[in-house]
Design a protein around this motif. Structure first.
Motif, mmCIF file in Angstrom:
data_model
loop_
_atom_site.group_PDB
_atom_site.id
_atom_site.type_symbol
_atom_site.label_atom_id
_atom_site.label_comp_id
_atom_site.label_asym_id
_atom_site.label_seq_id
_atom_site.Cartn_x
_atom_site.Cartn_y
_atom_site.Cartn_z
ATOM 1 N N LEU A 44 0.823 -1.206 0.000
ATOM 2 C CA LEU A 44 0.000 0.000 0.000
ATOM 3 C C LEU A 44 0.859 1.258 0.000
ATOM 4 N N LEU A 45 1.926 1.266 0.826
ATOM 5 C CA LEU A 45 2.823 2.419 0.844
ATOM 6 C C LEU A 45 3.531 2.608 -0.497
ATOM 7 N N LYS A 46 3.886 1.505 -1.108
ATOM 8 C CA LYS A 46 4.542 1.592 -2.419
ATOM 9 C C LYS A 46 3.596 2.160 -3.466
ATOM 10 N N LEU A 54 3.759 9.810 -9.826
ATOM 11 C CA LEU A 54 3.309 9.753 -11.211
ATOM 12 C C LEU A 54 2.246 10.804 -11.516
ATOM 13 N N CYS A 55 1.341 11.019 -10.607
ATOM 14 C CA CYS A 55 0.209 11.907 -10.871
ATOM 15 C C CYS A 55 0.314 13.258 -10.174
ATOM 16 N N ASP A 56 1.444 13.533 -9.457
ATOM 17 C CA ASP A 56 1.650 14.795 -8.745
ATOM 18 C C ASP A 56 0.481 15.082 -7.798
ATOM 19 N N ALA A 57 0.111 14.029 -7.026
ATOM 20 C CA ALA A 57 -1.013 14.142 -6.090
ATOM 21 C C ALA A 57 -0.487 14.347 -4.673
ATOM 22 N N GLN A 58 -1.239 15.092 -3.915
ATOM 23 C CA GLN A 58 -0.906 15.286 -2.498
ATOM 24 C C GLN A 58 -1.675 14.249 -1.672
ATOM 25 N N ILE A 59 -0.932 13.366 -1.055
ATOM 26 C CA ILE A 59 -1.547 12.227 -0.362
ATOM 27 C C ILE A 59 -1.038 12.190 1.076
ATOM 28 N N GLY A 60 -1.952 11.932 1.984
ATOM 29 C CA GLY A 60 -1.611 11.680 3.384
ATOM 30 C C GLY A 60 -2.211 10.347 3.796
ATOM 31 N N LEU A 61 -1.361 9.396 4.162
ATOM 32 C CA LEU A 61 -1.807 8.048 4.505
ATOM 33 C C LEU A 61 -1.424 7.751 5.955
ATOM 34 N N ILE A 62 -2.402 7.323 6.742
ATOM 35 C CA ILE A 62 -2.175 6.994 8.159
ATOM 36 C C ILE A 62 -2.641 5.559 8.391
ATOM 37 N N ILE A 63 -1.759 4.750 8.999
ATOM 38 C CA ILE A 63 -2.069 3.342 9.280
ATOM 39 C C ILE A 63 -1.728 3.061 10.737
ATOM 40 N N PHE A 64 -2.673 2.429 11.447
ATOM 41 C CA PHE A 64 -2.428 1.956 12.805
ATOM 42 C C PHE A 64 -2.550 0.432 12.814
ATOM 43 N N SER A 65 -1.543 -0.223 13.378
ATOM 44 C CA SER A 65 -1.587 -1.672 13.478
ATOM 45 C C SER A 65 -2.516 -2.091 14.620
ATOM 46 N N THR A 66 -2.667 -3.403 14.799
ATOM 47 C CA THR A 66 -3.509 -3.915 15.878
ATOM 48 C C THR A 66 -2.989 -3.501 17.252
ATOM 49 N N LYS A 67 -1.667 -3.409 17.393
ATOM 50 C CA LYS A 67 -1.064 -3.017 18.661
ATOM 51 C C LYS A 67 -0.953 -1.506 18.824
ATOM 52 N N GLY A 68 -1.478 -0.743 17.851
ATOM 53 C CA GLY A 68 -1.455 0.714 17.959
ATOM 54 C C GLY A 68 -0.215 1.373 17.385
ATOM 55 N N LYS A 69 0.620 0.640 16.645
ATOM 56 C CA LYS A 69 1.815 1.230 16.050
ATOM 57 C C LYS A 69 1.419 2.035 14.810
ATOM 58 N N LEU A 70 2.033 3.231 14.681
ATOM 59 C CA LEU A 70 1.662 4.175 13.620
ATOM 60 C C LEU A 70 2.590 4.014 12.420
ATOM 61 N N PHE A 71 1.970 3.993 11.224
ATOM 62 C CA PHE A 71 2.684 4.049 9.947
ATOM 63 C C PHE A 71 2.012 5.138 9.116
ATOM 64 N N GLU A 72 2.808 5.996 8.492
ATOM 65 C CA GLU A 72 2.236 7.102 7.722
ATOM 66 C C GLU A 72 3.084 7.413 6.496
ATOM 67 N N TYR A 73 2.418 8.071 5.551
ATOM 68 C CA TYR A 73 3.109 8.535 4.335
ATOM 69 C C TYR A 73 2.502 9.873 3.944
ATOM 70 N N SER A 79 3.803 18.156 4.986
ATOM 71 C CA SER A 79 3.738 17.390 6.237
ATOM 72 C C SER A 79 2.321 16.890 6.447
ATOM 73 N N MET A 80 2.176 15.995 7.407
ATOM 74 C CA MET A 80 0.856 15.441 7.682
ATOM 75 C C MET A 80 -0.073 16.517 8.228
ATOM 76 N N GLY A 81 0.459 17.454 9.019
ATOM 77 C CA GLY A 81 -0.371 18.538 9.542
ATOM 78 C C GLY A 81 -0.906 19.433 8.447
ATOM 79 N N GLU A 82 -0.073 19.747 7.460
ATOM 80 C CA GLU A 82 -0.520 20.588 6.347
ATOM 81 C C GLU A 82 -1.628 19.895 5.550
ATOM 82 N N ILE A 83 -1.465 18.619 5.308
ATOM 83 C CA ILE A 83 -2.486 17.889 4.539
ATOM 84 C C ILE A 83 -3.788 17.812 5.318
#
Length: 262
Positions: A44-46, A54-73, A79-83
């Motif tokens: 998904l991150l890839k 490729l499309c010059d899109a502004q994307i903010g992706l936030i993922i939380f695992s089952t244990k609450g670990k954060l992954f973002e793009y 930055s994530m705050g700006e988005i």
């Protein structure tokens, strides 16, 4: 060749039909679920990065695992705050900010009220500030004081019983010591009332025992082993003449025949 192309299409259809449809549902096995999450997250991150580049899109992706670990793009250089702010401005939504000041004020007010009640109760326990107390309050206060007095008296009685037991033990010890002292005095008085010959004989026996003890102690001294009266003949220097030693008892009442050792 059209035939070959047709055959390849048929093989692809057969492979798809052989796999079957995968039912999308929660994976029950914990290990398999963790492995699938890691693989799908990386994919998904890839894909998100490729879409952003490729499309010059502004994307903010936030993922939380089952244990609450954060992954973002986030699309660089944003930055994530700006988005998130851009999202809120676009949709007109707003984030709910929880104000803790109201809870803190309520807690402080409750603590002040409890403190005041405790101070008032303490004054009433002392018998002060009873003018504002009602009959029911005074009745309840009386019951509480009576219960407290019962507990205090029970504790006092327990301590008194312990002290009494200690005094009884001390009394028994003193009585035993008194009895031993009386027996010793009686024996001493009987000893004083005995006839003189018996007293002298008894005294002589004690003196003989003391003398024998002294002789035993003299026999154990290593210095006396150097002299010949212990059974070995030793020559002192170059003189051929041997010295004679005479052993006398340490007590005048003991008379042993003189013994001369060469």
């Amino acid at each position: 060749h059209p035939e070959k192309k047709h055959n390849k299409n048929n093989e692809g259809d057969n492979n798809i039909m052989g796999r079957g449809k995968i039912e999308v549902k929660r994976i029950e096995n914990k290990t398999s679920r963790q492995v699938t999450f890691s693989k799908r997250r990386a994919g998904l991150l890839k894909k998100t990065h490729e879409l952003s580049v490729l499309c010059d899109a502004q994307i903010g992706l936030i993922i939380f695992s089952t244990k609450g670990k954060l992954f973002e793009y986030t699309t660089q250089p944003h930055s994530m705050g700006e988005i998130i702010n851009k999202y809120l401005q676009t949709t007109g939504a707003s984030l709910q900010v929880h104000d803790h000041r109201v809870e803190q004020y309520d807690e402080i007010t409750k603590m002040k009220r409890d403190t005041l009640n405790l101070e008032l109760s303490l004054q009433r326990y002392k018998g002060d500030d009873l003018n504002s107390a009602q009959y029911d309050e005074l009745n309840e206060l009386e019951k509480q004081l009576e219960n407290s007095i019962k507990k205090i008296r029970a504790r006092k009685l327990e301590l008194l019983q312990q002290q009494m037991e200690n005094l009884k033990r001390t009394e028994k010890m003193l009585e035993k010591e008194n009895q031993d002292m009386c027996q010793w005095l009686m024996k001493y008085e009987m000893y004083k009332q005995q006839p003189a010959p018996m007293m002298e004989q008894h005294q002589q026996e004690e003196e003989e025992e003391e003398a024998i003890t002294e002789l035993n102690l003299l026999g154990e001294q290593p210095l006396l082993a150097q002299f010949s009266f212990f059974g070995d003949q030793h020559q002192l220097g170059t003189t051929s003449n041997s010295s004679a030693y005479h052993l006398q008892p340490s007590h005048p009442n003991l008379h042993f025949p003189p013994t001369t050792y060469d």
